[in-house]
Design a protein around this motif. Structure first.
Motif, PDB file in Angstrom:
ATOM      1  N   UNK A 146       0.824  -1.193   0.000  1.00 51.23           N
ATOM      2  CA  UNK A 146       0.000   0.000   0.000  1.00 51.23           C
ATOM      3  C   UNK A 146       0.873   1.264   0.000  1.00 51.23           C
ATOM      4  N   UNK A 147       0.324   2.312  -0.539  1.00 46.15           N
ATOM      5  CA  UNK A 147       0.980   3.622  -0.477  1.00 46.15           C
ATOM      6  C   UNK A 147       0.313   4.410   0.644  1.00 46.15           C
ATOM      7  N   UNK A 148       1.071   4.641   1.691  1.00 48.50           N
ATOM      8  CA  UNK A 148       0.539   5.327   2.871  1.00 48.50           C
ATOM      9  C   UNK A 148       0.887   6.811   2.805  1.00 48.50           C
ATOM     10  N   UNK A 149      -0.020   7.637   3.278  1.00 50.18           N
ATOM     11  CA  UNK A 149       0.226   9.085   3.296  1.00 50.18           C
ATOM     12  C   UNK A 149       0.527   9.548   4.711  1.00 50.18           C
ATOM     13  N   UNK A 150       1.418  10.517   4.803  1.00 53.61           N
ATOM     14  CA  UNK A 150       1.804  11.101   6.094  1.00 53.61           C
ATOM     15  C   UNK A 150       1.684  12.616   6.011  1.00 53.61           C
ATOM     16  N   UNK A 151       1.309  13.230   7.102  1.00 51.39           N
ATOM     17  CA  UNK A 151       1.309  14.678   7.193  1.00 51.39           C
ATOM     18  C   UNK A 151       2.041  15.085   8.461  1.00 51.39           C
TER      19      UNK A 151
END
Length: 252
Positions: free
Chosen positions: A101-106
């Motif tokens: 999976x491609x996980x997003x971070x902020x």
């Protein structure tokens, strides 16, 4: 005042009203001073007493309340925070199988901490590209990993004083239109994190997807190659308007 530390708005308002008062207050006076609804005041006071933030006493048939001093609250919060950190450090994480999976971070601090962890966990190789001011944060850990025998290659935008052997340095041209802060780290040819700024906020993707790892690895060496080509043939390149225009549009 206390909302940042997990207290509700009403709890914070009541504590602030009490700690600001020179004398103890009854519930009616607290309602006036705190603007907390009368229907909620006893519930809020009970919670604050349970949390050790408010003292109470009985005078005749009336209850009065007083705040624990702010200095004591600061020590209390510090002790609780240190205890929570110890609990986190002792927590046993159950390892799960990696996915694609491609996980997003902020959040910039979260992104930096995640890159720190990726670097720390590297077992044989690290590729890292970032601006020199950002790389300065990672530099000591990267140098330590290289001393341990890990292969470390970095591309720095702007000069960076380091003992790292495989360092490529890009000096931005005056009219670089697309050059903007970003961070790329690829660890053990298995994991990557790419971060950039969108609407003045750092955002990132993190993945173990091998097609993406390969694409970003090529992206890294593409930038390294362009850096050396630009540096070696800069005078000739500057004379060619078409090449110059293309170079200054690259993001690197």
């Amino acid at each position: 005042m206390l909302q940042k530390f997990g207290y509700s708005q009403y709890e914070s308002q009541v504590y602030e009203a009490l700690v600001s008062s020179e004398e103890s207050l009854d519930a009616t006076a607290i309602v006036r001073a705190s603007q907390v609804p009368k229907a909620k005041i006893y519930e809020v006071l009970d919670k604050l007493i349970e949390k050790g933030v408010v003292l109470n006493t009985l005078s005749g048939k009336k209850k009065f309340y007083s705040a624990v001093s702010l200095d004591v609250i600061i020590k209390k919060l510090s002790l609780e925070f240190e205890e929570d950190i110890r609990d986190l450090q002792s927590y046993k994480i159950k390892k799960v199988s990696q996915d694609d999976h491609v996980w997003t971070l902020k959040d910039e601090a979260t992104i930096i901490a995640t890159i720190d962890e990726l670097i720390q966990d590297a077992s044989h190789s690290i590729l890292l590209s970032a601006w020199n001011t950002t790389l300065e944060h990672y530099r000591p850990l990267l140098e330590e990993k290289e001393r341990e025998g890990i292969s470390v290659e970095i591309l720095t935008i702007g000069d960076l004083r380091t003992t790292l052997e495989n360092t490529s340095t890009l000096h931005p041209m005056e009219h670089h239109e697309k050059l903007e802060p970003s961070q790329l780290v690829i660890v053990d040819e298995q994991s990557l994190l790419f971060a950039g700024i969108e609407n003045e906020t750092w955002k990132a993707i993190k993945t173990n997807s091998q097609p993406l790892v390969k694409v970003f690895t090529d992206f890294f060496y593409h930038d390294v190659a362009l850096t050396y080509i630009t540096k070696k043939y800069q005078e000739q390149l500057l004379e060619d308007e078409t090449i110059m225009r293309l170079l200054t549009r690259l993001r690197y």
